[in-house]
Design an enzyme around this catalytic site. Sequence first.
Site, PDB file in Angstrom:
ATOM      1  N   CYS A   1       9.633   1.820   3.216  1.00 14.10           N
ATOM      2  CA  CYS A   1      10.496   0.698   3.570  1.00 14.10           C
ATOM      3  C   CYS A   1      11.921   1.191   3.807  1.00 14.10           C
ATOM      4  CB  CYS A   1      10.490  -0.346   2.470  1.00 14.10           C
ATOM      5  SG  CYS A   1      11.232   0.257   0.970  1.00 14.10           S
TER       6      CYS A   1
ATOM      7  N   PHE B   1       0.804  -1.224   0.000  1.00 13.29           N
ATOM      8  CA  PHE B   1       0.000   0.000   0.000  1.00 13.29           C
ATOM      9  C   PHE B   1       0.838   1.275   0.000  1.00 13.29           C
ATOM     10  CE2 PHE B   1       1.026  -0.062   4.506  1.00 13.29           C
ATOM     11  CZ  PHE B   1       1.150   1.288   4.794  1.00 13.29           C
TER      12      PHE B   1
ATOM     13  N   GLU C   1       9.610  -3.963  12.855  1.00 17.27           N
ATOM     14  CA  GLU C   1       9.386  -2.803  11.984  1.00 17.27           C
ATOM     15  C   GLU C   1       8.125  -2.095  12.479  1.00 17.27           C
ATOM     16  OE1 GLU C   1       7.993  -3.656   7.931  1.00 17.27           O
ATOM     17  OE2 GLU C   1       9.277  -2.055   7.198  1.00 17.27           O
TER      18      GLU C   1
ATOM     19  N   SER D   1       5.139  -7.064   3.121  1.00 16.45           N
ATOM     20  CA  SER D   1       5.593  -7.481   4.447  1.00 16.45           C
ATOM     21  C   SER D   1       6.309  -8.833   4.399  1.00 16.45           C
ATOM     22  CB  SER D   1       4.388  -7.580   5.384  1.00 16.45           C
ATOM     23  OG  SER D   1       3.537  -8.608   4.927  1.00 16.45           O
TER      24      SER D   1
ATOM     25  N   LYS E   1      -1.425  -7.084  -9.459  1.00 18.13           N
ATOM     26  CA  LYS E   1      -2.390  -6.954  -8.365  1.00 18.13           C
ATOM     27  C   LYS E   1      -1.964  -5.808  -7.461  1.00 18.13           C
ATOM     28  CE  LYS E   1      -2.916  -8.627  -4.169  1.00 18.13           C
ATOM     29  NZ  LYS E   1      -3.620  -7.507  -3.543  1.00 18.13           N
TER      30      LYS E   1
ATOM     31  N   GLU F   1      -4.979  -3.964  -2.134  1.00 13.10           N
ATOM     32  CA  GLU F   1      -6.436  -3.794  -2.001  1.00 13.10           C
ATOM     33  C   GLU F   1      -6.765  -2.589  -1.125  1.00 13.10           C
ATOM     34  OE1 GLU F   1      -4.551  -6.064  -0.734  1.00 13.10           O
ATOM     35  OE2 GLU F   1      -5.303  -6.956   1.134  1.00 13.10           O
ATOM     36  N   ARG F   2      -5.721  -1.947  -0.551  1.00 13.61           N
ATOM     37  CA  ARG F   2      -5.971  -0.798   0.305  1.00 13.61           C
ATOM     38  C   ARG F   2      -5.912   0.533  -0.443  1.00 13.61           C
ATOM     39  NH1 ARG F   2      -2.675  -2.035   5.720  1.00 13.61           N
ATOM     40  NH2 ARG F   2      -1.347  -3.458   4.566  1.00 13.61           N
TER      41      ARG F   2
HETATM   42  P1  NAD Z   1       1.390  -6.570   2.947  1.00 15.75           P
HETATM   43  O1  NAD Z   1       2.313  -7.723   2.946  1.00 15.75           O
HETATM   44  O2  NAD Z   1       0.310  -6.519   3.949  1.00 15.75           O
HETATM   45  O3  NAD Z   1       0.671  -6.493   1.517  1.00 15.75           O
HETATM   46  C1  NAD Z   1       1.405  -6.601   0.317  1.00 15.75           C
HETATM   47  C2  NAD Z   1       0.616  -7.451  -0.670  1.00 15.75           C
HETATM   48  O4  NAD Z   1       0.525  -8.792  -0.184  1.00 15.75           O
HETATM   49  C3  NAD Z   1      -0.806  -6.958  -0.881  1.00 15.75           C
HETATM   50  O5  NAD Z   1      -1.071  -6.945  -2.257  1.00 15.75           O
HETATM   51  C4  NAD Z   1      -1.649  -7.946  -0.114  1.00 15.75           C
HETATM   52  O6  NAD Z   1      -2.888  -8.194  -0.752  1.00 15.75           O
HETATM   53  C5  NAD Z   1      -0.818  -9.211  -0.084  1.00 15.75           C
HETATM   54  N1  NAD Z   1      -0.959  -9.958   1.188  1.00 15.75           N
HETATM   55  C6  NAD Z   1      -1.107  -9.426   2.430  1.00 15.75           C
HETATM   56  N2  NAD Z   1      -1.156 -10.402   3.346  1.00 15.75           N
HETATM   57  C7  NAD Z   1      -1.022 -11.568   2.676  1.00 15.75           C
HETATM   58  C8  NAD Z   1      -0.983 -12.931   3.085  1.00 15.75           C
HETATM   59  N3  NAD Z   1      -1.120 -13.295   4.343  1.00 15.75           N
HETATM   60  N4  NAD Z   1      -0.807 -13.866   2.130  1.00 15.75           N
HETATM   61  C9  NAD Z   1      -0.680 -13.529   0.838  1.00 15.75           C
HETATM   62  N5  NAD Z   1      -0.725 -12.250   0.410  1.00 15.75           N
HETATM   63  C10 NAD Z   1      -0.890 -11.275   1.308  1.00 15.75           C
HETATM   64  O7  NAD Z   1       2.293  -5.264   2.991  1.00 15.75           O
HETATM   65  P2  NAD Z   1       1.803  -3.756   3.159  1.00 15.75           P
HETATM   66  O8  NAD Z   1       1.359  -3.543   4.561  1.00 15.75           O
HETATM   67  O9  NAD Z   1       0.891  -3.382   2.057  1.00 15.75           O
HETATM   68  O10 NAD Z   1       3.183  -2.977   2.908  1.00 15.75           O
HETATM   69  C11 NAD Z   1       4.055  -2.616   3.949  1.00 15.75           C
HETATM   70  C12 NAD Z   1       5.245  -3.537   3.998  1.00 15.75           C
HETATM   71  O11 NAD Z   1       5.907  -3.545   2.758  1.00 15.75           O
HETATM   72  C13 NAD Z   1       6.294  -3.082   5.019  1.00 15.75           C
HETATM   73  O12 NAD Z   1       6.784  -4.216   5.680  1.00 15.75           O
HETATM   74  C14 NAD Z   1       7.373  -2.459   4.150  1.00 15.75           C
HETATM   75  O13 NAD Z   1       8.666  -2.464   4.696  1.00 15.75           O
HETATM   76  C15 NAD Z   1       7.311  -3.330   2.953  1.00 15.75           C
HETATM   77  N6  NAD Z   1       7.875  -2.656   1.810  1.00 15.75           N
HETATM   78  C16 NAD Z   1       9.097  -3.063   1.370  1.00 15.75           C
HETATM   79  C17 NAD Z   1       9.694  -2.424   0.301  1.00 15.75           C
HETATM   80  C18 NAD Z   1      11.035  -2.838  -0.174  1.00 15.75           C
HETATM   81  O14 NAD Z   1      11.381  -2.476  -1.292  1.00 15.75           O
HETATM   82  N7  NAD Z   1      11.802  -3.581   0.606  1.00 15.75           N
HETATM   83  C19 NAD Z   1       9.044  -1.352  -0.329  1.00 15.75           C
HETATM   84  C20 NAD Z   1       7.784  -0.981   0.138  1.00 15.75           C
HETATM   85  C21 NAD Z   1       7.215  -1.642   1.210  1.00 15.75           C
END
Ligand code: NAD
Length: 521
Positions: free
Chosen positions: A303, A171, A404, A248, A195, A198-199
């Site tokens: 991140c 997101f 984090e 994440s 994809k 969804e947020r």
């Molecule tokens: P998230 O993992 O909740 O969501 C990311 C994607 O994964 C979404 O599209 C979501 O639908 C899907 N998802 C969520 N939970 C899932 C599950 N249990 N099983 C399968 N798919 C699932 O992450 P977020 O909260 O949207 O983003 C924040 C995180 O992303 C932070 O940890 C941040 O550090 C990380 N991030 C990392 C980078 C990088 O380049 N290292 C860049 C941006 C964000």
Amino acid sequence: SSRLGLNPTTLLRTLSTSAAKREPQKAQLLINGEFIDSRTDKWFEVHNPATQELVSLVPQATPDELAEAARSASHAFKAWRKTTVLSRQRKMLDLQALIRENMDKLANNIVTEQGKTFNDAKGDVLRGLQVVEAAAGIPDFSMGQHLQVSRDMDTYTIREPLGVTAGICPFNFPAMIPLWMFPLAIATGNTHILKPSERDPGATMMLAKLAIEAGIPPGVLNIVHGGVDTVNFICDDPAIKAISFVGSDHAGKHIHDRGNQNGKRVQANLGAKNHGVIMPDADKNHALNQLVGAAFGAAGQRCMALSTVVFVGESKQWQDEIVKRAQELQVGSGFDPKTDVGPVISPQALDRIHSLIQSGVDEGAELLLDGRQVSVAAGLEKGNFVGPTILTNVKPHMKCYQEEIFGPVLVCLQVDTLDEAIELINRNRYGNGTAIFTRSGAVARKFQSEIDVGQVGVNVPIPVPLPMFSFTGSRGSFLGDVNFYGRSGLGFYTSIKTVTSLWRSEDVAHTSASVNMPTMQ
Ligand code: NAD
């Protein structure tokens, strides 16, 4: 703004009021070049994080719709892979022009759905745009190697697309991260299923419309929506050959493992805990301003946020000045030009951040600045606001250091020497980014060599590499072998075929077949 004939402040007001009056929109799917309504009965709600107003509804795409997206991407690949590299370059050039024209609209949507400030949202778009601009260099970029082995024999490499590729986005950068994925995938001759989170899928929907306007043919880019069911479809469907994921740790590990088990390439950028090291010889004003900006900008939801500071020796005396600078930051709506820190994404995120702050206090850290009861302007009382928060005397075993936080919270640790700072950072499980502030070249050089973190800033707080390089987060911040964008990204989305060819220019009389291994000597 010039096209609308408004000055930036009027524009912001117009955009924010028009957003406030909007009916919730249903995010559509993009399948085979058509924007269509999902037939699902399961919807995710997207709320403006500054007001809780319902702004859009996101479908959990049905199994039939997901299968249709994969079919359309597989079918489109047959023709797309045959297009000339110059025609794919032209699409990237047209796409970058359209993104630039629509920068304010994209940023407006990001502020509404994600919450960051308008200028920061433009930065989100711009960092993605830079990847599209780099992808427009695809003819040069994808040139292979060639060796004339002899007068008759050549060996050369050809980069070939993989087929259908997919991207799964977080997101926090609703424009930049989708743009890390689909442009390079498409420019290299793959088709793509994206994809968005969804947020906050709105920016991706706009980018998809621009891609269609730029002439990306039906089925080459498809957008699907949903949560875990959509993710699992992407991990399992045999047509999809490679998955790019950013998000994440928990989701990334699941996607990496499940995708790998199904024989797919997976690159997964994960969470982080980035340390800023302040040496006592640093340019104090520069270091503190950079640190405060990188800790609290985007409400800490980057991140690469510099969420942890390590004071070396006497630099710990500057702590109070950091508090002073953090206190001056304005918390409020991202549409207000005076705002520095917008809301965090959801009430759940707010609760998690509050509880991590409390855990620090309970474990003996000192709360120098508490943003939990921050007051905001009228009309924003329901928003997910956390003010800048600073915890000091934090120890490595504490939960607020181990996890984090992903909010506007800076945790401070103190050490006596650079060696101790390096050891501390190298013991942390993450390796996304780190920065050192110093006036000494020798110190910076030592830090650069000894630090086990994939992206290092020297007097630069957020060293996210430009797209002619790659995003090289390491250790616990990355799963996979091949990084995002740049030469690595090119490698991720292609495979190399190596051809050795023989065209004899004169007849050679063969007396018999040879069964020995050809040595080409
Ligand atoms: P998230 O993992 O909740 O969501 C990311 C994607 O994964 C979404 O599209 C979501 O639908 C899907 N998802 C969520 N939970 C899932 C599950 N249990 N099983 C399968 N798919 C699932 O992450 P977020 O909260 O949207 O983003 C924040 C995180 O992303 C932070 O940890 C941040 O550090 C990380 N991030 C990392 C980078 C990088 O380049 N290292 C860049 C941006 C964000």
